[in-house]
Scaffold this active site. Structure first.
Site, PDB file in Angstrom:
ATOM      1  N   PHE A  79       0.884  -1.255   0.293  1.00  0.00           N
ATOM      2  CA  PHE A  79      -0.074   0.033  -0.231  1.00  0.00           C
ATOM      3  C   PHE A  79       0.747   1.475   0.030  1.00  0.00           C
ATOM      4  CE2 PHE A  79      -4.813   0.335   1.113  1.00  0.00           C
ATOM      5  CZ  PHE A  79      -4.906  -0.509   0.524  1.00  0.00           C
ATOM      6  N   GLN A  92      -8.159  14.573   4.071  1.00  0.00           N
ATOM      7  CA  GLN A  92      -7.520  13.657   3.348  1.00  0.00           C
ATOM      8  C   GLN A  92      -7.784  13.752   1.654  1.00  0.00           C
ATOM      9  OE1 GLN A  92      -6.757   8.875   2.787  1.00  0.00           O
ATOM     10  NE2 GLN A  92      -4.265   9.950   3.430  1.00  0.00           N
ATOM     11  N   HIS A 150      -8.481  11.350  -1.831  1.00  0.00           N
ATOM     12  CA  HIS A 150      -8.139  10.204  -2.121  1.00  0.00           C
ATOM     13  C   HIS A 150      -7.618  10.286  -3.544  1.00  0.00           C
ATOM     14  CE1 HIS A 150      -7.388   6.077  -3.129  1.00  0.00           C
ATOM     15  NE2 HIS A 150      -7.857   5.560  -1.811  1.00  0.00           N
ATOM     16  N   LEU A 179     -15.313   5.658  -4.549  1.00  0.00           N
ATOM     17  CA  LEU A 179     -13.607   5.547  -4.300  1.00  0.00           C
ATOM     18  C   LEU A 179     -13.549   3.946  -5.160  1.00  0.00           C
ATOM     19  CD1 LEU A 179     -10.914   6.038  -2.737  1.00  0.00           C
ATOM     20  CD2 LEU A 179     -11.445   3.583  -1.599  1.00  0.00           C
ATOM     21  N   GLU A 190      -6.686   2.062  -3.156  1.00  0.00           N
ATOM     22  CA  GLU A 190      -5.335   1.684  -3.043  1.00  0.00           C
ATOM     23  C   GLU A 190      -4.806   0.585  -3.504  1.00  0.00           C
ATOM     24  OE1 GLU A 190      -3.745   5.009  -1.221  1.00  0.00           O
ATOM     25  OE2 GLU A 190      -2.215   3.108  -0.487  1.00  0.00           O
ATOM     26  N   ARG A 221      -0.441   9.562  -0.618  1.00  0.00           N
ATOM     27  CA  ARG A 221      -2.064   9.657  -0.791  1.00  0.00           C
ATOM     28  C   ARG A 221      -1.778  11.304  -1.343  1.00  0.00           C
ATOM     29  NH1 ARG A 221      -6.515   6.185   1.872  1.00  0.00           N
ATOM     30  NH2 ARG A 221      -5.879   4.034   1.348  1.00  0.00           N
ATOM     31  N   HIS A 281     -11.138  12.113   0.705  1.00  0.00           N
ATOM     32  CA  HIS A 281     -11.662  10.615   1.617  1.00  0.00           C
ATOM     33  C   HIS A 281     -11.450  10.664   3.047  1.00  0.00           C
ATOM     34  CE1 HIS A 281     -11.197   6.919   1.118  1.00  0.00           C
ATOM     35  NE2 HIS A 281     -10.417   6.754   1.496  1.00  0.00           N
ATOM     36  N   ARG A 295      -3.030  10.567   6.337  1.00  0.00           N
ATOM     37  CA  ARG A 295      -2.779   9.269   7.097  1.00  0.00           C
ATOM     38  C   ARG A 295      -2.617   8.529   5.536  1.00  0.00           C
ATOM     39  NH1 ARG A 295      -6.516   4.838   6.081  1.00  0.00           N
ATOM     40  NH2 ARG A 295      -8.301   6.393   5.096  1.00  0.00           N
TER      41      ARG A 295
HETATM   42  C1  LIG Z   1     -14.779   4.437   0.659  1.00  0.00           C
HETATM   43  C2  LIG Z   1     -13.974   4.429   1.879  1.00  0.00           C
HETATM   44  C3  LIG Z   1     -13.159   3.424   1.907  1.00  0.00           C
HETATM   45  C4  LIG Z   1     -12.070   3.651   2.709  1.00  0.00           C
HETATM   46  N1  LIG Z   1     -11.178   2.516   2.678  1.00  0.00           N
HETATM   47  C5  LIG Z   1     -10.715   1.965   3.420  1.00  0.00           C
HETATM   48  C6  LIG Z   1      -9.345   0.779   3.603  1.00  0.00           C
HETATM   49  O1  LIG Z   1      -9.506  -0.006   2.952  1.00  0.00           O
HETATM   50  N2  LIG Z   1      -8.690   1.223   5.069  1.00  0.00           N
HETATM   51  C7  LIG Z   1      -8.300   1.402   5.902  1.00  0.00           C
HETATM   52  O2  LIG Z   1      -7.713   1.809   6.852  1.00  0.00           O
HETATM   53  N3  LIG Z   1      -9.658   3.052   6.334  1.00  0.00           N
HETATM   54  C8  LIG Z   1     -10.231   3.361   4.651  1.00  0.00           C
HETATM   55  N4  LIG Z   1     -11.286   3.829   4.678  1.00  0.00           N
HETATM   56  C9  LIG Z   1     -10.995   4.597   5.649  1.00  0.00           C
HETATM   57  C10 LIG Z   1     -12.035   4.602   6.806  1.00  0.00           C
HETATM   58  O3  LIG Z   1     -12.712   3.129   6.476  1.00  0.00           O
HETATM   59  C11 LIG Z   1     -13.318   4.654   8.136  1.00  0.00           C
HETATM   60  O4  LIG Z   1     -12.203   5.803   8.734  1.00  0.00           O
HETATM   61  C12 LIG Z   1     -13.766   3.746   9.144  1.00  0.00           C
HETATM   62  O5  LIG Z   1     -14.108   3.524   8.842  1.00  0.00           O
HETATM   63  C13 LIG Z   1     -14.259   4.983   9.491  1.00  0.00           C
HETATM   64  O6  LIG Z   1     -14.715   4.316  10.852  1.00  0.00           O
HETATM   65  P1  LIG Z   1     -15.753   4.704  13.046  1.00  0.00           P
HETATM   66  O7  LIG Z   1     -16.272   4.028  13.044  1.00  0.00           O
HETATM   67  O8  LIG Z   1     -14.839   6.191  12.576  1.00  0.00           O
HETATM   68  O9  LIG Z   1     -17.077   5.809  11.528  1.00  0.00           O
HETATM   69  P2  LIG Z   1     -18.561   4.954  10.427  1.00  0.00           P
HETATM   70  O10 LIG Z   1     -18.001   3.857  10.283  1.00  0.00           O
HETATM   71  O11 LIG Z   1     -18.859   6.534   9.919  1.00  0.00           O
HETATM   72  O12 LIG Z   1     -19.147   4.606  11.733  1.00  0.00           O
HETATM   73  C14 LIG Z   1     -20.134   6.470  12.227  1.00  0.00           C
HETATM   74  C15 LIG Z   1     -20.763   5.853  13.260  1.00  0.00           C
HETATM   75  O13 LIG Z   1     -21.762   6.865  14.017  1.00  0.00           O
HETATM   76  C16 LIG Z   1     -22.881   6.724  13.579  1.00  0.00           C
HETATM   77  N5  LIG Z   1     -23.128   7.960  13.914  1.00  0.00           N
HETATM   78  C17 LIG Z   1     -23.018   9.472  13.399  1.00  0.00           C
HETATM   79  N6  LIG Z   1     -24.033  10.756  13.846  1.00  0.00           N
HETATM   80  C18 LIG Z   1     -24.307   9.994  14.755  1.00  0.00           C
HETATM   81  C19 LIG Z   1     -25.394  10.673  15.428  1.00  0.00           C
HETATM   82  N7  LIG Z   1     -25.876  12.024  15.772  1.00  0.00           N
HETATM   83  N8  LIG Z   1     -26.190  10.026  16.122  1.00  0.00           N
HETATM   84  C20 LIG Z   1     -26.137   8.368  16.168  1.00  0.00           C
HETATM   85  N9  LIG Z   1     -25.361   8.044  15.997  1.00  0.00           N
HETATM   86  C21 LIG Z   1     -24.658   8.595  14.717  1.00  0.00           C
HETATM   87  C22 LIG Z   1     -22.953   6.069  12.563  1.00  0.00           C
HETATM   88  O14 LIG Z   1     -24.657   6.117  12.240  1.00  0.00           O
HETATM   89  C23 LIG Z   1     -21.927   5.117  11.859  1.00  0.00           C
HETATM   90  O15 LIG Z   1     -22.778   3.504  12.691  1.00  0.00           O
HETATM   91  C24 LIG Z   1     -11.945   3.947   3.466  1.00  0.00           C
HETATM   92  C25 LIG Z   1     -13.167   5.007   3.486  1.00  0.00           C
HETATM   93  C26 LIG Z   1     -13.954   5.172   2.873  1.00  0.00           C
HETATM   94  C27 LIG Z   1     -14.972   6.385   2.656  1.00  0.00           C
END
Ligand SMILES: Cc1cc2nc3c(=O)[nH]c(=O)nc-3n(C[C@H](O)[C@H](O)[C@H](O)COP(=O)(O)OP(=O)(O)OC[C@H]3O[C@@H](n4cnc5c(N)ncnc54)[C@H](O)[C@@H]3O)c2cc1C
Length: 615
Positions: free
Chosen positions: A113, A233, A235, A245, A248, A281, A346, A381
């Site tokens: 990566f 970031q 992407h 997306l 990568e 990136r 991203h 990142r």
């Molecule tokens: C398309 C894409 C591909 C990616 N691929 C990778 C990868 O391959 N490898 C890597 O390391 N990273 C990757 N990333 C980054 C990574 O996936 C994210 O940073 C990470 O998944 C975020 O996880 P999280 O648990 O912090 O938040 P999220 O998964 O976004 O979850 C947020 C949670 O908070 C809840 N929530 C939000 N606001 C409220 C509210 N007001 N009240 C109640 N609930 C709320 C939502 O319901 C949800 O359940 C990628 C990101 C994207 C966008």
């Protein structure tokens, strides 16, 4: 009123891991989430999870790559915590049954990566996040954690002492999307915010519509500083028409970038002579936009990502999902044609200031995952480093909130009075003193009376009353629709706070945000009902985006240097003498206050010396 020991807001990777860990410590745990857990945005993650698992690799090398990737703005204690713990956390996922891609001999596969000195990205095809989320959701169900799904958290119930460090969070106020009921959730031990990133502040983003940074905005208004918000970031490989997306992983498997003249520009134009397409990136995104700006883009907008030479068998084995995305969203057959790609918003490197145990400076309030900033990613990142962050720091926050014995954190939080402060050179008034949803509203509604005579339950109850009044007002007023405000905001952010930034553009963005804030005062909800009123909820989210867009732009305007994902036309070089420090922004009852905290480069056994960053 609902009551639990630990309340986790959010059910993505960070929230699920935090809840499982807290439950394993014996706590009574609940998750409150605005979408069903498996619809959380973590499910969109494609490429993989970094962990030093193999012989020849080490957590120290992972830490070095991460610090270099961060452009020396990551804090060493957080980076070392991530890199030491991610192997065990990935093995834990495997033991829980996550369907990792494997080698012929049965070992979990790892791919190269960007910015990594070793192929250390474990993956499950190009659907790593989907597999991770489902695996952890199974464990959550098994553990008996109570899930309140489709409950939208509106605010925190926090006491109102003058210094944020003296405040305590006793719970949250949430709105039941199905019924419109507004209820308090009292947390006996702690609230963990795991609410994801603020990608919807931009109009070309890889993030879902639910990524509105709610937790960041709520914590900010409750007095917790936001850290390093300017580092967004972009992407390099998002589809031009939608922002969807293209992982990568495509470049990790050998995909090649070409400009309109058919040149492999990463090498031929000297952007990254060693790593080419697999440079970090920020480097690849700047290279692509430079190609477009200098007239070598395709349709003056994008470049091509070609994976045809990898062959059908390998593509179907490791990148099948990518074929579907390119076909469904761009009408391109990746087996026969190159795919159009351009940089898209991203990820947010910055966020709610925490230490390695997920604690914020407000007692009983934690944050983990993309909404938090521990700070692992600094100014940029590395791909594959967000998912391990969710599971490592989600688990730590969950354990700590549940009362587990843990080593005290090395990173301190809060205490802005001890550090350098700075004037914000803004052309317009900033913030929103005394308005809906800020710390004053919480105080009016339910904070502790002088002398601490109000009990914890009534603090939550009064916060509920404040939110009921706010919702009633929003539902009964007449005015403009929030979408007008939101789309103007998103367009301004994409235009002026993008990969290349310059002073006048950033000031224009602040003017646009001011105008958007003023228009928001006349916002009205067109749907008067209480059931599934997404119009109401999006109106509330738009307010959060305004505060976060402003925080991002303030940080970007103040930081007159080029570091990681933040490039400034007036100062296109890194200035370590002046800028080896974190941007901190405090809400300060509605008038943003900017201050700086030094970066921590001292690790356990070594100090990371800033070096020129080349790939
Ligand atoms: C398309 C894409 C591909 C990616 N691929 C990778 C990868 O391959 N490898 C890597 O390391 N990273 C990757 N990333 C980054 C990574 O996936 C994210 O940073 C990470 O998944 C975020 O996880 P999280 O648990 O912090 O938040 P999220 O998964 O976004 O979850 C947020 C949670 O908070 C809840 N929530 C939000 N606001 C409220 C509210 N007001 N009240 C109640 N609930 C709320 C939502 O319901 C949800 O359940 C990628 C990101 C994207 C966008």
């Amino acid at each position: 009123m609902y009551e639990h020991d630990v309340i986790v807001v959010g059910a993505g990777g960070a929230g699920l891991r935090a809840a499982i860990a807290a439950k394993n410590e014996g706590a009574d745990v609940a998750i409150v989430s605005k979408v069903h857990p498996v619809r959380s945005h973590t499910g969109a993650a494609e490429g993989g999870i970094n962990a030093a698992l193999r012989e020849g690799d080490s957590w120290e090398d992972h830490a070095y790559d991460t610090m270099k990737g961060s452009d020396y703005l990551g804090d060493a204690p957080a980076i070392e915590t991530l890199c030491k713990n991610s192997p065990n956390e990935v093995i834990q996922l495997e033991h829980w049954g996550m369907a990792f891609s494997r080698e012929e001999d049965g070992r979990v596969s790892q791919r190269p990566f960007g910015g990594l000195s070793f192929p250390r990205t474990t993956y499950a095809g190009a659907e790593t996040g989907h597999q991770l989320l489902h695996t952890m959701y199974e464990q959550l169900v098994k553990s008996g954690v109570q899930v309140y799904d489709e409950w939208h958290v509106l605010n925190l119930a926090v006491t109102d002492e003058e210094r944020p460090e003296d405040r305590t969070c006793h719970g949250v106020v949430a709105y039941d999307v199905q019924t419109g009921e507004i209820s308090g959730f009292r947390a006996r031990n702690g609230v963990i915010l795991a609410t994801g990133g603020p990608g919807q502040a931009f109009d070309h983003t890889t993030n879902a519509v639910s990524c509105t940074g709610d937790g960041q905005a709520m914590a900010y208004r409750a007095g917790v500083p936001l850290e390093d918000m300017e580092f967004i970031q972009f992407h390099p490989t998002s589809l031009p028409s939608t922002g969807v997306l293209i992982s990568e992983g495509v470049r990790g498997e050998g995909g090649i970038l070409y400009n309109a003249e058919g040149e492999r520009f990463m090498f031929e134009h000297g952007y990254a002579n060693n790593d080419g397409e697999l440079a970090s990136r920020d480097v690849v995104s700047r290279a692509e936009l430079t190609e477009v700006n200098e007239g070598r883009g395709i349709d003056d907008e994008y470049v091509h990502l070609d994976m045809r030479h990898l062959g059908e068998e390998r593509i179907l084995d490791r990148l099948e999902n990518i074929l579907h995305l390119a076909e469904d969203f761009e009408g391109v057959d990746g087996l026969k044609e190159p795919m159009p790609v351009k940089p898209g918003q991203h990820y947010a490197m910055g966020g709610i200031e925490t230490n390695e145990n997920g604690e914020t400076c407000v007692n009983g309030l934690y944050a983990a995952g993309e909404c938090a900033c521990a700070s692992v990613h600094g100014a940029n990142r590395l791909g594959g480093n967000a998912l391990p962050e969710l599971i490592v720091f989600g688990k730590r926050a969950g354990k700590h909130a549940a009362g587990a014995e843990m080593e005290p954190a090395k990173i301190e939080t809060g205490q802005r009075g001890e550090y350098e402060t700075a004037e914000i050179d803004s052309p317009v008034a900033l913030g929103e003193p005394g308005s809906f949803g800020d710390a004053d509203a919480v105080a009016d509604g339910g904070t502790v009376a002088e002398g601490g005579s109000v009990d914890e339950t009534s603090i939550v109850e009064r916060a509920v009353e404040a939110e009921r009044r706010n919702i009633d007002e929003l539902l009964s007023s007449e005015g403009i629709h929030h979408s007008e405000v939101r789309s103007d905001l998103q367009q301004s952010m994409t235009r002026y706070v993008n990969v290349f930034r310059e002073e006048e553009g950033l000031k224009q963005a602040l003017r646009d945000i001011r105008e958007a804030r003023d228009r928001y005062k006349d916002v009205a909800v067109s749907d008067p009902s209480r059931t599934f009123n997404t119009d109401l909820l999006q109106t509330i989210e738009t307010r959060n985006l305004l505060d976060l867009a402003e925080a991002i732009t303030i940080g970007a305007l103040a930081r007159e240097e080029f570091r990681g994902a933040h490039w400034r036309a007036e100062a296109p070089e890194r200035k370590d003498d002046e800028w080896l420090k974190h941007t901190m922004l405090s809400w300060n009852d509605g008038t943003p206050e900017l201050w700086y905290r030094p970066v921590m480069l001292e690790g356990e056994d070594k100090t990371y010396e800033p070096k020129t960053r080349s790939y």
